[in-house]
Motif scaffolding. Structure first.
Motif, short mmCIF file in Angstrom:
data_model
loop_
_atom_site.label_atom_id
_atom_site.label_comp_id
_atom_site.label_asym_id
_atom_site.label_seq_id
_atom_site.Cartn_x
_atom_site.Cartn_y
_atom_site.Cartn_z
N UNK A 154 -42.51 21.49 16.10
CA UNK A 154 -43.45 22.59 16.35
C UNK A 154 -43.63 22.83 17.84
N UNK A 155 -43.84 21.77 18.60
CA UNK A 155 -44.16 21.94 20.01
C UNK A 155 -42.96 22.30 20.88
N UNK A 156 -41.78 21.78 20.53
CA UNK A 156 -40.60 22.13 21.32
C UNK A 156 -40.06 23.51 20.97
N UNK A 157 -40.65 24.15 19.96
CA UNK A 157 -40.32 25.55 19.67
C UNK A 157 -40.95 26.51 20.69
N UNK A 158 -42.08 26.09 21.30
CA UNK A 158 -42.86 27.02 22.12
C UNK A 158 -42.08 27.66 23.25
N UNK A 159 -41.25 26.93 24.02
CA UNK A 159 -40.53 27.60 25.12
C UNK A 159 -39.49 28.61 24.66
N UNK A 160 -39.09 28.55 23.40
CA UNK A 160 -38.09 29.51 22.92
C UNK A 160 -38.65 30.94 22.82
N UNK B 209 -25.96 33.91 26.20
CA UNK B 209 -26.13 32.55 26.68
C UNK B 209 -27.55 32.05 26.40
N UNK B 210 -28.54 32.95 26.55
CA UNK B 210 -29.92 32.60 26.22
C UNK B 210 -30.23 32.80 24.73
N UNK B 211 -29.56 33.77 24.13
CA UNK B 211 -29.87 34.08 22.74
C UNK B 211 -29.33 33.01 21.79
N UNK B 212 -28.19 32.41 22.10
CA UNK B 212 -27.57 31.45 21.19
C UNK B 212 -28.51 30.28 20.85
N UNK B 213 -29.15 29.63 21.83
CA UNK B 213 -30.09 28.56 21.48
C UNK B 213 -31.27 29.07 20.65
N UNK B 214 -31.68 30.31 20.89
CA UNK B 214 -32.78 30.89 20.12
C UNK B 214 -32.37 31.10 18.66
N UNK B 215 -31.16 31.57 18.46
CA UNK B 215 -30.65 31.75 17.09
C UNK B 215 -30.65 30.42 16.35
N UNK B 216 -30.18 29.40 17.04
CA UNK B 216 -30.08 28.08 16.42
C UNK B 216 -31.47 27.55 16.07
N UNK B 217 -32.43 27.73 17.02
CA UNK B 217 -33.79 27.24 16.79
C UNK B 217 -34.47 27.98 15.64
N UNK B 218 -34.29 29.30 15.59
CA UNK B 218 -34.92 30.08 14.52
C UNK B 218 -34.35 29.71 13.16
N UNK B 219 -33.07 29.50 13.09
CA UNK B 219 -32.45 29.11 11.82
C UNK B 219 -32.91 27.73 11.40
#
Length: 546
Positions: free
Chosen positions: A274-280, A294-304
């Motif tokens: 929960x907490x390490x989601x915040x910076x995304x 380059x920035x979106x790829x980690x966000x896609x992975x985190x959201x999934x």
């Protein structure tokens, strides 16, 4: 269109506007006609034309006042109309003044700009003083009291004739505007200081957190460094800088953000919770703005990961797993800000209906178990294992995440009307309760319903920002704006010349047994304190000087 004055006028009628010696009565005692005191009618009309909000607050029969002001043609000057016969009590009863405030949509935060004009020391002056508004004694009438028999009969100001009222009101208006201008200048200065101090705090190691991680996780120092500056504290802080960039378009703010995310990519991202989601959240805004995969790829992975792997409670709630605690079967109010806002934003960016629907569901489920139906406040958490709200605490900063999250969420997603209506109602209920428990200083306590708990800056700034955001978005009534603005002066006073926000409580785990636990949380500068103050100042209309 006339400019609306800041000063609000409550006024008596008999021997204040109308000369009681000229009143003509019917057999049943109802007044049918009466003359003005010399110049009083003209003064009333000029106050109305000047843009003052005016409320009649008078003792007597409703029909009498209707007759008099219908005949003299000045009833239109009154924006509120409060008569004792209708209310059921006479001045100095507080309900007379409160009814006028309610009719005008005012709150306690507006009291500093309300004046009560009247001729009666016992009723008008004492009533105003006890209610906490400015008292003006029109010492004109040969009737009634002329000696200060009680301490609270002493007026703040005295005039001898209605013609003296307009110059006095103009002076009070000028004084109010000068104070506002002075505070705005101070706010601009403090916003600059906040931004300058933000970056060092953003990269400051949280020694207590790192110690806990070493003791609980037993991971290598290399792995530990991934968590060091990628936690909810930084995530909230980055929102303030993103809002500044969105408002100003200044490259320096964009550079702060890109530098932060580029540094973290080199270190690596920590495991998700929960907490390490915040910076995304800000990373997703940045990826969209820069059109950067380059920035979106980690966000896609985190959201999934949120959708497919994130631990769930009964009924599918997001379990509040943190970096150092599992918290089995628990939902916390923080989750909506730390994780669900990011999921909603990714649903918008990627047009993923499943993400959007899950985000809506999480808001509704958390509301179901965390919002107290009686007060409107939110509990810090709920455990499905023990089926209770732990210590039953209405924790300040936990509640402010809700005040912020609901307007942000409804701005992010176009929700079905029913969902929007439910969330809007939840926000209104909470803000109404917040207005009632706001401290005289303008701050809020770390335990909202416990005035013996310390006043806390991050919650106060968060509430003020969320309320203003809700008002500006049309989710909240305009009357709540003054509640938020009452917090400006104390928050400015807590920002040091080094740009550090003082009186911020440290990261707070769940109070599981006693509410008193929250009173023991230490005070120290934190990135989220800076960010919430920045958000508040931006939303209050302050523009930085840089």
């Amino acid at each position: 269109m006339r400019e609306q004055k800041k000063i609000i006028i409550f006024t008596d009628s008999g021997d204040t506007i109308i000369d009681e010696a000229t009143q003509q009565y019917r057999e049943d005692g109802i007044v049918t006609t009466a003359d003005f005191i010399e110049d009083a009618g003209e003064v009333l009309q000029r106050m109305d034309e000047a843009g003052y909000t005016i409320a009649l607050v008078a003792d007597g029969e409703e029909e009498s006042f209707q007759n008099v002001y219908r005949e003299n043609g000045l009833k239109h000057c009154f924006d509120a109309w409060v008569v004792s016969e209708t209310v059921g009590q006479q001045k100095p009863a507080q309900i007379m003044f409160q009814t006028a405030m309610d009719q005008l949509g005012l709150t306690d935060a507006d009291k500093s700009r309300i004046v009560m004009i009247g001729n009666n020391l016992k009723k008008d002056v004492a009533g105003a003083n006890r209610f906490g508004i400015t008292s003006i004694w029109l010492d004109w009438s040969p009737r009634y009291f002329h000696e200060f028999e009680e301490e609270d009969w002493k007026p703040d100001y005295t005039v001898k004739h209605p013609s003296e009222l307009l110059p006095l009101l103009e002076e009070l208006e000028k004084k109010w505007n000068e104070e506002e201008a002075k505070m705005e200048a101070e706010a601009k200065k403090k916003l600059d200081l906040l931004v300058d101090a933000f970056v060092p705090i953003l990269y400051e190691d949280d020694e207590q957190f790192m110690k806990n991680m070493r003791e609980k996780k037993h991971i290598s120092e290399e792995e530990l460094q991934k968590y060091a500056h990628w936690e909810w504290t930084q995530g909230v802080g980055l929102v303030g800088i993103w809002k500044l960039f969105s408002m100003t378009g200044k490259q320096e703010y964009l550079d702060i953000l890109t530098r932060y995310y580029d540094n973290q990519k080199k270190v690596g991202f920590p495991p998700s919770n929960v907490n390490t989601m915040a910076p995304y959240l800000v990373m997703s805004y940045l990826a969209e703005y820069l059109k950067s995969e380059e920035y979106m790829a980690p966000c896609r992975e985190a959201a999934e990961w949120i959708m497919t792997e994130m631990p769930r409670t009964e009924e599918g709630g997001i379990q509040h797993q943190t970096s150092d605690d599992w918290n089995e079967g628990e939902i916390w109010d923080d989750t909506l800000f730390m994780t669900v806002l990011f999921l909603a934003n990714m649903g918008r960016i990627l047009d993923r209906k499943d993400y959007q629907e899950e985000a809506q569901y999480q808001f509704l489920l958390h509301m179901k178990y965390l919002q107290d139906k009686k007060t409107g406040f939110w509990y810090h958490g709920w455990t499905f294992l023990e089926r209770n709200n732990f210590a039953g605490a209405f924790w300040g900063r936990g509640n402010c995440w809700i005040t912020i999250a609901i307007p942000e969420f409804l701005d992010t997603l176009k929700c079905p009307p029913a969902v929007e209506k439910i969330l809007k109602g939840a926000l209104e209920n909470q803000v109404r309760a917040l207005a009632e428990c706001q401290a005289e200083s303008g701050m809020w306590h770390t335990l909202l319903d416990d005035p013996d708990s310390y006043e806390e800056a991050s919650a106060t700034a968060g509430f003020a920002y969320g309320i203003l955001r809700g008002v500006h978005a049309g989710l909240l009534d305009q009357k709540w704006e003054s509640v938020a603005r009452k917090a400006l002066r104390p928050i400015l006073s807590l920002i040091s010349e080094d740009g550090v926000v003082n009186q911020v409580s440290y990261g707070t785990p769940m109070g599981r047994i006693s509410k008193d636990f929250y009173k023991t949380i230490p005070i120290q500068p934190m990135p989220y304190g800076q960010a919430l103050a920045i958000l508040f100042l931006i939303e209050s209309g302050v523009e930085n000087n840089k």
